[in-house]
Design a protein around this motif. Sequence first.
Motif: not given
Length: 184
Positions: A47-76
């Motif tokens: 617990h708090r190790k296997t699925l907790h990724f404080p840095v990596y989720y944050s790094m992935l969230a940036v481009p995912a948010t940019v994509l969602a703003v640029a190409r808004p769709a349900g999945p993005t």
Amino acid sequence: MMATTHVFVGLVVAATVALLEPAFALEAGIAAIVGGLFPDLDVVAAHRKTLHFPVYYSMLAVPATVLAVARPAGPTVAIAVFLLAAAAHSLSDALGGGHELRPWEGQSPRAVYSHYHGRWLEPRRWIGYDGSPGDLALASMLALPALLVFDGFVRTVVVGMLVVSIGYAALRKSVAAGTERFVE
């Protein structure tokens, strides 16, 4: 923090999305709930190790948010909100008590594991422990935007999670004592 508090953080993001683009409200709401809960699925592993990724989720969230703003769709939008909620969950675990059965005693130096840094981050104890009165107060405040913005399924989940939060906070120390007796 309680799992419900983490969900409510994600739902603040989802409520913002719902206000800006109501067509994606349901996707954003569901993604926030799942993303806010997802890291705690590791409670059956490390617990708090296997699925907790404080840095990596944050790094992935940036481009995912940019994509969602640029190409808004349900999945993005859903992917961006999921990652933002999971990142907030993983990061905010360091704001509470340590990773231990009785976090109000402040014995553990481990809050959440940072795979990026290869070490455990120390608890800040800004929120004393999961289920503390401060945690319940924070959860209640964070739930308000979702209660005001969403209806139907998402609002029902929020109300249910508030009830669970109140019950858990009322019984938190008893749960620890009962767990200790069960383990013995």
